[in-house]
Design a protein around this motif. Structure first.
Motif, short mmCIF file in Angstrom:
data_model
loop_
_atom_site.label_atom_id
_atom_site.label_comp_id
_atom_site.label_asym_id
_atom_site.label_seq_id
_atom_site.Cartn_x
_atom_site.Cartn_y
_atom_site.Cartn_z
N SER A 66 42.17 41.74 7.52
CA SER A 66 41.16 40.79 7.43
C SER A 66 40.36 40.77 8.33
O SER A 66 40.32 41.10 9.34
CB SER A 66 41.84 39.35 7.36
OG SER A 66 42.74 39.32 6.38
N PRO A 67 38.89 40.53 7.80
CA PRO A 67 37.67 40.65 9.00
C PRO A 67 38.03 39.60 9.97
O PRO A 67 38.45 38.21 9.59
CB PRO A 67 36.42 40.49 8.01
CG PRO A 67 37.02 40.87 6.44
CD PRO A 67 38.51 40.58 6.45
N LEU A 68 37.64 39.79 11.02
CA LEU A 68 37.63 38.89 12.13
C LEU A 68 36.20 38.11 11.98
O LEU A 68 35.18 38.78 11.67
CB LEU A 68 37.56 39.48 13.45
CG LEU A 68 39.18 39.82 14.24
CD1 LEU A 68 39.85 40.68 13.37
CD2 LEU A 68 38.92 40.30 15.55
N HIS A 69 36.40 36.88 12.04
CA HIS A 69 35.03 36.06 12.63
C HIS A 69 35.13 35.79 13.84
O HIS A 69 36.08 35.03 14.36
CB HIS A 69 35.19 34.91 11.67
CG HIS A 69 35.34 35.18 9.93
ND1 HIS A 69 34.42 35.09 9.22
CD2 HIS A 69 36.63 35.53 9.38
CE1 HIS A 69 35.04 35.41 7.99
NE2 HIS A 69 36.11 35.68 8.22
N PHE A 70 33.97 35.84 14.50
CA PHE A 70 33.84 35.65 15.89
C PHE A 70 33.13 34.43 16.15
O PHE A 70 32.14 33.94 15.46
CB PHE A 70 32.84 36.62 16.34
CG PHE A 70 33.63 38.08 16.71
CD1 PHE A 70 33.65 39.06 15.65
CD2 PHE A 70 34.47 38.34 17.87
CE1 PHE A 70 34.57 40.13 15.67
CE2 PHE A 70 35.00 39.52 18.14
CZ PHE A 70 35.07 40.51 17.07
N GLY A 71 33.35 33.61 17.23
CA GLY A 71 32.60 32.81 17.86
C GLY A 71 31.35 33.37 18.62
O GLY A 71 31.42 34.45 18.64
N ASN A 72 30.59 32.42 19.10
CA ASN A 72 29.46 32.79 20.00
C ASN A 72 29.61 33.50 21.39
O ASN A 72 28.70 33.77 22.06
CB ASN A 72 28.40 31.89 19.82
CG ASN A 72 27.57 32.05 18.48
OD1 ASN A 72 27.44 32.88 18.04
ND2 ASN A 72 27.19 30.70 18.09
N TYR A 99 42.10 36.10 18.46
CA TYR A 99 41.83 37.24 19.39
C TYR A 99 40.92 36.68 20.47
O TYR A 99 39.88 35.91 20.24
CB TYR A 99 41.25 38.34 18.43
CG TYR A 99 42.12 38.83 17.46
CD1 TYR A 99 41.88 38.43 16.31
CD2 TYR A 99 42.71 40.20 17.47
CE1 TYR A 99 42.71 38.89 15.24
CE2 TYR A 99 43.42 40.57 16.55
CZ TYR A 99 43.37 39.87 15.19
OH TYR A 99 43.98 40.60 14.19
N LEU A 107 34.58 36.57 24.19
CA LEU A 107 34.47 36.34 22.68
C LEU A 107 35.85 36.26 22.15
O LEU A 107 36.85 36.74 22.36
CB LEU A 107 33.98 37.63 21.85
CG LEU A 107 32.34 37.69 22.09
CD1 LEU A 107 32.05 39.27 21.80
CD2 LEU A 107 31.79 36.75 21.32
N LEU A 154 33.53 45.94 23.14
CA LEU A 154 34.54 44.78 23.09
C LEU A 154 35.86 45.29 23.76
O LEU A 154 36.52 46.33 23.02
CB LEU A 154 34.40 44.21 21.92
CG LEU A 154 33.74 43.11 21.25
CD1 LEU A 154 32.54 43.41 21.26
CD2 LEU A 154 34.19 42.17 20.09
N TYR A 208 38.30 38.69 23.40
CA TYR A 208 37.86 39.98 23.60
C TYR A 208 36.80 39.83 24.81
O TYR A 208 36.23 38.47 24.92
CB TYR A 208 37.05 40.81 22.67
CG TYR A 208 37.96 41.08 21.49
CD1 TYR A 208 38.22 40.17 20.59
CD2 TYR A 208 38.19 42.47 21.45
CE1 TYR A 208 38.82 41.06 19.41
CE2 TYR A 208 38.79 43.01 20.38
CZ TYR A 208 39.39 42.27 19.43
OH TYR A 208 40.26 42.82 18.26
#
Lengths: 114, 109
Positions: free
Chosen positions: A101-107, A33, A91, A43, A35
């Motif tokens: 499922s949970p999203l795991h974000f970059g910085n 994804y 993001l 977001l 955002y």
């Protein structure tokens, strides 16, 4: 890698220039994804990739925005002819499946258009 | 149009207070409700809720989902200054994840 990696972390560009933002998702994650987050805002969904399916581009704000993904790996978000209103943090997130499922974000990449 | 609405938009409390953050949603083909905490950069995952009425807990944080009334709450007890952050709620369908604007929580010493 251990997490979602985005590059560059910061980008300053002049109005009218094109920029390319990169996202390396977690290995094995099929969903990816993009955002956008403006200062002090929530977001804003831009685009979503799931495996080999056609991407959901419904959130792209204009035809100046495009994104690609190579298989189930790297994705690039391209903004052409940047405008000052494009200034935001972009993001990227990945998950093992979509929606459940949970999203795991970059910085994120902080884009500043001058 | 799918939407997620959070309230309040901002909240200032003192250490030790208990807070409740609200999230209502209208998401087509709803599958899950997620809570994230965002401090400086990447939002970090807190909870994912898929079933009504089952509370999830992690330390001083807890959350519950009401699929009939289409809302969720996030509770934080005995707040600490480290809880200061933006709390984001998101509704997930088969594809997209729709985020609310967030609640900015400030915990004063």
């Amino acid at each position: 890698g251990a997490g979602v990696s985005q590059s560059p972390s910061n980008k300053v560009t002049e109005k009218g220039k094109d920029v390319e933002l990169r996202c390396d998702p977690i290995s094995g994650h099929t969903a990816l994804y993009w955002y956008r987050q403006r200062l002090g805002q929530g977001l804003e969904f831009l685009i979503y990739f799931q495996g080999n399916s056609a991407p959901d581009k419904s959130g792209l704000p204009s035809d100046r925005f495009s994104a690609e993904r190579t298989g189930e790996s790297v994705s690039t978000l391209t903004i052409q002819r940047t405008q000052q209103e494009d200034s935001a943090v972009y993001l990227c997130a990945s998950s093992s499946t979509s929606g459940a499922s949970p999203l795991h974000f970059g910085n994120g990449t902080r884009l500043t258009v001058t | 149009e799918d939407k997620v609405v959070q309230s309040p938009l901002s909240l200032v409390v003192h250490e030790g207070d208990t807070v409740t953050l609200n999230c209502s949603y209208e998401v087509t083909n709803f599958r899950s409700l997620l809570w994230y905490k965002q401090e400086k950069k990447a939002p970090t995952f807190l909870f994912m809720l898929t079933s009504s009425g089952i509370e999830k807990k992690s330390g001083r944080l807890s959350s519950i989902l009401d699929k009939k009334e289409l809302f969720s709450i996030l509770n934080i007890t005995a707040t600490q200054t480290g809880d200061s952050a933006i709390y984001l709620c998101a509704g997930g369908s088969q594809g997209n994840l729709i985020f609310g604007k967030g609640t900015k929580l400030s915990v004063k010493p």
